[in-house]
Design a protein around this motif. Structure first.
Motif, mmCIF file in Angstrom:
data_model
loop_
_atom_site.group_PDB
_atom_site.id
_atom_site.type_symbol
_atom_site.label_atom_id
_atom_site.label_comp_id
_atom_site.label_asym_id
_atom_site.label_seq_id
_atom_site.Cartn_x
_atom_site.Cartn_y
_atom_site.Cartn_z
ATOM 1 N N ALA A 65 -9.410 -4.054 -0.794
ATOM 2 C CA ALA A 65 -8.109 -3.395 -0.682
ATOM 3 C C ALA A 65 -8.300 -1.876 -0.710
ATOM 4 O O ALA A 65 -9.234 -1.363 -1.339
ATOM 5 N N PRO A 66 -7.421 -1.151 -0.028
ATOM 6 C CA PRO A 66 -7.551 0.323 -0.029
ATOM 7 C C PRO A 66 -7.316 0.892 -1.431
ATOM 8 O O PRO A 66 -6.626 0.289 -2.251
ATOM 9 N N ALA A 67 -7.872 2.034 -1.654
ATOM 10 C CA ALA A 67 -7.731 2.691 -2.952
ATOM 11 C C ALA A 67 -6.270 3.080 -3.169
ATOM 12 O O ALA A 67 -5.545 3.384 -2.229
ATOM 13 N N VAL A 68 -5.875 3.071 -4.409
ATOM 14 C CA VAL A 68 -4.503 3.453 -4.747
ATOM 15 C C VAL A 68 -4.375 4.972 -4.582
ATOM 16 O O VAL A 68 -5.142 5.738 -5.154
ATOM 17 N N THR A 69 -3.409 5.388 -3.784
ATOM 18 C CA THR A 69 -3.176 6.819 -3.583
ATOM 19 C C THR A 69 -1.771 7.147 -4.059
ATOM 20 O O THR A 69 -0.925 6.269 -4.209
ATOM 21 N N ARG A 70 -1.526 8.437 -4.238
ATOM 22 C CA ARG A 70 -0.189 8.853 -4.661
ATOM 23 C C ARG A 70 0.765 8.731 -3.488
ATOM 24 O O ARG A 70 0.412 9.044 -2.356
ATOM 25 N N PRO A 71 1.961 8.304 -3.761
ATOM 26 C CA PRO A 71 2.957 8.223 -2.677
ATOM 27 C C PRO A 71 3.235 9.624 -2.112
ATOM 28 O O PRO A 71 3.052 10.623 -2.786
ATOM 29 N N PRO A 72 3.674 9.704 -0.859
ATOM 30 C CA PRO A 72 3.873 11.017 -0.220
ATOM 31 C C PRO A 72 4.964 11.880 -0.864
ATOM 32 O O PRO A 72 4.957 13.089 -0.704
ATOM 33 N N HIS A 73 5.863 11.341 -1.610
ATOM 34 C CA HIS A 73 6.939 12.156 -2.188
ATOM 35 C C HIS A 73 6.523 12.894 -3.457
ATOM 36 O O HIS A 73 7.301 13.625 -4.031
#
Length: 74
Positions: A65-73
């Motif tokens: 699974a892709p790494a958890v990133t911060r949402p764009p907002h």
């Protein structure tokens, strides 16, 4: 084979023969049912093996699974 002192001996023998015949029939029916149940168990075991392999393959794929990133907002 009826004798004067045992007139019911032939009846007793006939009842015993009927009883044995009934038991033999019951044993044969139970044997057939047991064989059918073993066929079903083998089918289920095979299906379980296939499903287990499929589950493990899907589980391996989900580990990438892709790494958890911060949402764009943010």
């Amino acid at each position: 084979m009826t004798t004067p002192d045992r007139p019911d001996e032939a009846d007793r023998l006939a009842r015993l023969e009927e009883h044995v015949a009934h038991q033999a029939n019951t044993i044969e029916e139970l044997s057939d049912q047991l064989a059918e149940q073993w066929r079903v168990v083998e089918q289920l075991r095979s299906k379980l093996d296939r499903l287990t392999e499929r589950f493990l393959a899907l589980e391996e794929g989900s580990l990438e699974a892709p790494a958890v990133t911060r949402p764009p907002h943010y």
